[in-house]
Design an enzyme around this catalytic site. Structure first.
Site, PDB file in Angstrom:
ATOM      1  N   SER A  24       0.846  -1.187   0.000  1.00  0.00           N
ATOM      2  CA  SER A  24       0.000   0.000   0.000  1.00  0.00           C
ATOM      3  C   SER A  24       0.891   1.250   0.000  1.00  0.00           C
ATOM      4  O   SER A  24       1.702   1.406  -0.901  1.00  0.00           O
ATOM      5  CB  SER A  24      -0.965  -0.044   1.186  1.00  0.00           C
ATOM      6  OG  SER A  24      -1.973   0.916   1.051  1.00  0.00           O
TER       7      SER A  24
ATOM      8  N   ASP B 237      -8.506  -4.969  -6.335  1.00  0.00           N
ATOM      9  CA  ASP B 237      -8.118  -3.863  -5.461  1.00  0.00           C
ATOM     10  C   ASP B 237      -8.538  -2.563  -6.126  1.00  0.00           C
ATOM     11  O   ASP B 237      -7.928  -2.125  -7.092  1.00  0.00           O
ATOM     12  CB  ASP B 237      -6.609  -3.882  -5.238  1.00  0.00           C
ATOM     13  CG  ASP B 237      -6.139  -2.820  -4.258  1.00  0.00           C
ATOM     14  OD1 ASP B 237      -6.973  -1.999  -3.829  1.00  0.00           O
ATOM     15  OD2 ASP B 237      -4.944  -2.802  -3.929  1.00  0.00           O
TER      16      ASP B 237
ATOM     17  N   HIS C 201      -7.175  -5.535  -1.806  1.00  0.00           N
ATOM     18  CA  HIS C 201      -5.959  -4.878  -1.283  1.00  0.00           C
ATOM     19  C   HIS C 201      -5.188  -5.818  -0.365  1.00  0.00           C
ATOM     20  O   HIS C 201      -4.019  -5.614  -0.089  1.00  0.00           O
ATOM     21  CB  HIS C 201      -6.376  -3.610  -0.544  1.00  0.00           C
ATOM     22  CG  HIS C 201      -5.294  -2.585  -0.405  1.00  0.00           C
ATOM     23  ND1 HIS C 201      -4.583  -2.067  -1.467  1.00  0.00           N
ATOM     24  CD2 HIS C 201      -4.779  -1.967   0.700  1.00  0.00           C
ATOM     25  CE1 HIS C 201      -3.695  -1.181  -1.040  1.00  0.00           C
ATOM     26  NE2 HIS C 201      -3.795  -1.105   0.274  1.00  0.00           N
TER      27      HIS C 201
END
Length: 684
Positions: free
Chosen positions: A543, A629, A661
């Site tokens: 991320s 995602d 994600h």
């Protein structure tokens, strides 16, 4: 002579036994996924036992199998109450009989507190029920269910085109986290309840095009009954389209059952308002609140409201940290809460009846190198909580009040951990380039020898404002990384909570600035140690951590030998055009890319955009990307891989088409970890 021989024999035998009892295994991906995972717990009305859920994973079926267990609050043998596949949720424990009512397989069941006398109360299976609660008086039941409100799919808009797969979209937010909008919204339903029989259901949201719980991560904490069973409180963001995509302004809504009326309790409060909870006597309502609309990582304060007078007080206004969760004490005189503080999550209390504006009434209860991760409830002078550290997944502990001494109660993973060698975890303090003190966690291989040299990994945390505390991840697992022979350094760089509100805020608008310098300070500091192999440094993260990897790949100046980026932001312009929660991009990046007068945003898109530094990439990189995602969509990973390939850089793409994600499916997770360590062996 005989005594001496006998004594030597006994000592030799004792040494053999001691040696045999020493843990000898190291953590592997397969062992990690055999561990049980604590779900939730509840204290029985007589305060004698905790009933809790634990999930284990069936690799063959590729899914979790949760079951219920019981343990005395004073400690003692653990008893397994259920042993069937499928999720289970405790709805109610009868104060008189001790009978446990729970939800399983789309039906309501009951059993004795020892698992005996099992009875199925409802016959008709309700697979679409979620977030179920029974009212305190036992006469009402509340649950959520998706309701078709809008016609988005082609087959819904045109009855003569039943095989049409088109989406017709006229506004934001058309997808969220890992799901495209089909015109369905999660609504709260209320019905009469009589020993398993459900009747006269009512949609208390009256067909509104809003969701409760909040998507994507809201749950049972978003809806509660009042203690007198006369009202329902729920959390909802009553905004649509572009307003929804750019706002964090959730509100608390109070529905009165007798009048079928709803009113908002948080008018004028513009940020997240979540986790409503009544005091046991029903005289006070408390919840968590953030001030700033659009800032999802703003300071979370505890607000308390007197039901009779309507007066609201911020109990933590002057305290320089952010609250994760809370509960009222049994006598309603205090609120116990969890907050990140100096790299760990600890338990605190605040006085409810005599709050101090300057924060003196806040008391830290627990201290240690661990995280208190949830509060189950209170029994006498014991608070029942869960606790983790970097070597241990969540277990149940009792906390002595007010002293803070902790005693372990559950044994979810004792058998596994008794065989495993653990890692030494050190707290390290590093001077940053702007002269500040930064905490970092250093995790060593379980058989660490300071006379040897070890490859070392810089771990870059996501969020970007997620805590880097003593958490236990089942993917980014430091115990697992260290067990493969790596030292791991995990710095609490700018943006981490637990070091004051200002430290937490400093990352917004400065993604590629001081936080990246903090990372370089951390790896440079640990590289000074004689046991670190300076020629074998790696950098990994997901991320914002993946963004950090991409950014560092262009500015590291030869420090690292390999990189791994999972679902990282590679190109901020294309990311802004495809991500869904625009409030996050507007706050942290500064806004859109076409407004040339917005210098804060323009700085991000030019100076802090990893794709602008690809010409300086020269190091092997593995890129992992989830196909579902929508927070960091697929083009980010594909662009990064394509750039690396065209630059002639050794690179690998791991594409997970049905993951978001995160990596949630067990077999994909095992594959993820195998590829992770194979890449490190190959390149580091």
């Amino acid at each position: 002579m005989k005594k001496s021989v006998l004594l030597s024999s006994l000592l030799l035998t004792a040494n053999v036994l001691i040696t045999a009892a020493q843990p000898s295994q190291k953590m592997t991906p397969e062992l990690l996924w055999k561990l049980g995972r604590f779900g939730s717990g509840i204290i029985t009305p007589d305060e004698k036992n905790i009933i809790y859920s634990v999930s284990t994973y069936n690799m063959g079926l590729n899914k979790a199998e949760p079951n219920l267990f019981s343990v005395p609050v004073t400690g003692g043998p653990v008893q397994q109450l259920t042993n069937e596949p499928g999720s289970k949720a405790i709805l109610k424990i009868d104060a008189l009989t001790g009978r446990v009512t729970y939800w399983y397989d789309g039906r309501i069941w009951q059993m004795d507190s020892d698992g005996g006398n099992l009875a199925m109360l409802t016959v008709n299976q309700q697979d679409d029920f979620d977030n179920i609660r029974i009212s305190p008086d036992g006469k009402k039941i509340m649950y959520t269910r998706d309701v078709q409100i809008q016609k988005v799919l082609g087959k819904d808009r045109y009855a003569d085109l039943p095989k049409a797969t088109a989406y017709v979209i006229t506004d934001l937010n058309y997808r969220h986290w890992d799901t495209w909008s089909t015109g369905k919204f999660s609504h709260v339903f209320l019905a009469d309840y009589d020993n398993g029989k459900i009747s006269n259901e009512k949609d208390i949201m009256h067909g509104e095009a809003f969701d409760t719980p909040q998507k994507p991560a809201g749950g049972l904490e978003d809806l509660i009954f009042s203690p007198d069973s006369k009202q329902v409180l729920y959390v909802c963001k009553k905004k649509s389209g572009k307003d929804y995509a750019q706002s964090t302004n959730t509100g608390l809504y109070q529905y009165t059952i007798a009048t079928d009326e709803t009113r908002e309790l948080t008018q004028g409060m513009n940020g997240y308002d979540t986790q409503p909870s009544f005091s046991h006597d029903g005289n006070r309502l408390a919840w968590l609140s953030m001030k700033e609309d659009g800032y999802e990582a703003d300071k979370n304060d505890i607000i308390i409201k007197d039901i009779k007078t309507g007066i609201k007080v911020n109990l933590t206004a002057k305290w320089d940290e952010s609250i994760s969760s809370f509960t009222f004490s049994k006598d309603d005189s205090k609120i116990y809460f969890i907050a990140v503080h100096n790299g760990t999550e600890q338990l605190f209390s605040v006085d409810v009846k005599k709050p101090s504006p300057s924060g003196e009434s806040i008391v830290q209860i627990t201290k240690g190198q661990w995280d208190v991760t949830s509060i189950i409830g209170q029994s006498g002078n014991q608070l029942l909580v869960t606790r983790t550290d970097m070597n241990h997944a969540a277990e149940i502990y009792s906390v002595n009040l007010p002293g803070g001494n902790m005693h372990k109660l559950s044994d979810i993973n004792d058998k596994a951990y008794n065989k495993l060698m653990t890692s030494r975890v050190d707290e390290r303090h590093i001077k940053t380039t702007d002269g500040k003190d930064m905490l970092a966690w250093v995790i060593y291989p379980p058989d660490f020898d300071p006379t040897k040299k070890y490859p070392t990994l810089l771990y870059c945390q996501g969020g970007p404002q997620s805590a880097l505390s003593q958490f236990y991840s089942f993917r980014w697992n430091f115990q697992l990384m260290a067990a493969q022979g790596y030292i791991v350094i995990a710095p609490n760089r700018r943006g981490m909570p637990g070091h004051g509100v200002e430290w937490n805020r400093e990352i917004s608008g400065d993604w590629g600035g001081q936080p990246i310098q903090d990372y370089l300070s951390a790896i440079d500091d640990i590289a000074k140690e004689p046991f670190v192999d300076k020629e074998r440094l790696g950098c990994v993260g997901a991320s914002y951590g993946g963004y950090s990897v991409y950014m560092l790949a262009g500015v590291h100046e030869g420090r690292f030998k390999t990189f791994i980026a999972h679902d990282g932001l590679f190109d901020l312009k294309s990311w802004y055009g495809t991500t869904e929660e625009l409030w996050f991009a507007n706050k942290d990046i500064g806004g859109n890319y076409w407004d040339k007068s917005n210098m804060r945003a323009q700085r991000s898109y030019s100076k802090f955009n990893p794709s602008n530094y690809v010409d300086k990439w020269n190091t092997p990189i593995m890129i992992i990307q989830g196909g579902k995602d929508y927070r960091v969509p697929i083009e980010q990973g594909l662009q990064a891989f394509q750039a690396a390939q065209l630059r002639g850089i050794k690179s690998k793409l791991i594409y997970l088409p049905d993951e978001n994600h995160w990596v949630l499916k067990p077999q994909n997770a095992i594959l993820w970890q195998r590829e992770f360590f194979d890449w490190l062996k190959e390149t580091l």
